[in-house]
Design a protein around this motif. Sequence first.
Motif, PDB file in Angstrom:
ATOM      1  N   PRO A 134     -22.643  30.916 -30.635  1.00  0.00           N
ATOM      2  CA  PRO A 134     -23.017  29.737 -29.774  1.00  0.00           C
ATOM      3  C   PRO A 134     -24.061  29.055 -30.509  1.00  0.00           C
ATOM      4  N   PHE A 135     -23.695  27.381 -30.333  1.00  0.00           N
ATOM      5  CA  PHE A 135     -24.704  26.683 -30.810  1.00  0.00           C
ATOM      6  C   PHE A 135     -25.649  26.267 -29.976  1.00  0.00           C
ATOM      7  N   ASP A 177     -19.832  37.141 -30.109  1.00  0.00           N
ATOM      8  CA  ASP A 177     -19.891  38.542 -29.931  1.00  0.00           C
ATOM      9  C   ASP A 177     -19.746  39.435 -30.797  1.00  0.00           C
ATOM     10  N   GLY A 178     -19.471  39.002 -31.867  1.00  0.00           N
ATOM     11  CA  GLY A 178     -19.012  39.865 -33.122  1.00  0.00           C
ATOM     12  C   GLY A 178     -17.635  40.120 -33.200  1.00  0.00           C
ATOM     13  N   VAL A 179     -16.665  39.555 -32.400  1.00  0.00           N
ATOM     14  CA  VAL A 179     -15.249  39.968 -32.404  1.00  0.00           C
ATOM     15  C   VAL A 179     -14.561  38.575 -32.560  1.00  0.00           C
ATOM     16  N   ASN A 180     -13.585  38.771 -33.388  1.00  0.00           N
ATOM     17  CA  ASN A 180     -12.723  37.618 -33.674  1.00  0.00           C
ATOM     18  C   ASN A 180     -11.678  37.317 -32.576  1.00  0.00           C
ATOM     19  N   GLY A 193     -19.481  29.134 -27.193  1.00  0.00           N
ATOM     20  CA  GLY A 193     -18.750  30.270 -27.520  1.00  0.00           C
ATOM     21  C   GLY A 193     -18.464  31.317 -26.230  1.00  0.00           C
ATOM     22  N   THR A 194     -18.833  32.418 -26.683  1.00  0.00           N
ATOM     23  CA  THR A 194     -18.457  33.512 -25.375  1.00  0.00           C
ATOM     24  C   THR A 194     -19.327  33.344 -24.352  1.00  0.00           C
ATOM     25  N   THR A 203     -14.261  30.085 -21.985  1.00  0.00           N
ATOM     26  CA  THR A 203     -12.847  29.258 -22.494  1.00  0.00           C
ATOM     27  C   THR A 203     -12.512  30.050 -23.754  1.00  0.00           C
ATOM     28  N   TYR A 204     -13.292  30.991 -24.000  1.00  0.00           N
ATOM     29  CA  TYR A 204     -12.689  32.023 -25.343  1.00  0.00           C
ATOM     30  C   TYR A 204     -11.478  32.840 -24.822  1.00  0.00           C
ATOM     31  N   GLY A 205     -10.776  33.191 -25.988  1.00  0.00           N
ATOM     32  CA  GLY A 205      -9.586  34.166 -25.756  1.00  0.00           C
ATOM     33  C   GLY A 205      -9.854  35.634 -25.983  1.00  0.00           C
ATOM     34  N   LYS A 206      -8.540  36.122 -26.107  1.00  0.00           N
ATOM     35  CA  LYS A 206      -8.758  37.634 -26.376  1.00  0.00           C
ATOM     36  C   LYS A 206      -8.977  37.821 -27.700  1.00  0.00           C
TER      37      LYS A 206
END
Length: 253
Positions: free
Chosen positions: A4-5, A157-160, A137-138, A142-145
């Motif tokens: 996240p910014f 969160d370190g996950v693509n 970001g997380t 609004t982020y995906g799986k």
Amino acid sequence: MHIPFEPSLFGIHINIHWILEYVAFFVGFRYYVYLRKNQRDDITSTNRLSIIIGATLGAFLGSRIVGILENPIFKLTKENMMLLLNAKTIMGGLFGGLLGVEIAKKMIGEKQSSGDLFTLPIIVGIFIGRIGCFLKGTNEFTYGKPTSFFLGMNLGDGVNRHPLALYELVFLLCLFIFLKRLLKTYTLPNGTIFKLFMLAYFGFRLCIEFLKPNVFFVAGLSSIQWLCVICYQYYYKTIIKLVTYAGKKIHVL
């Protein structure tokens, strides 16, 4: 740039998402004023103001109600109450605003369709707001799986994950160009552009929700997806007309 910014100025943390939300409202409204000044509007200024008030109240209530239903909290604690107060979603805002407008029009006796003038400003506002969602970001849902797809990104969160906000930005840009070209090229019945926007956007969200890590489902669909289904039911007559029109065009070809 790290996601996240979360920039800071003189040691003060700046909530970039909050700032962009207000920028979205301001730019969207100024764009609406510009369009109304340069286009013919058959609705009087008094009635248009009533419609805006109805849309605002409906959008506020709708965004909160659907935001709560997206991930309902059944245990009332101090922390959960704060989450409930901050819960909101643009989908509920759009559909709530639509209902608010229809109620306002019935109260003032306005028969003209009023949505076309709002359509492009709404898309611009959502676009700016989604930039803020992406930058959070997380920290913003609004982020995906998680994914191994080449567009996957580390959103904090370190996950693509699928960057759903970026997917939506591309979709909104294409939709804006398409609808603006329709407005310039064709003389359409009042309300058509807004209906096309609602059907396109809600259809997009219906599909993209499958890439979102939702945890609350009813009959296999999330609350947002059920709202999309309700929206399509609301516009079923428009859908029939569009399918019939497309069928005639294909037959001529």
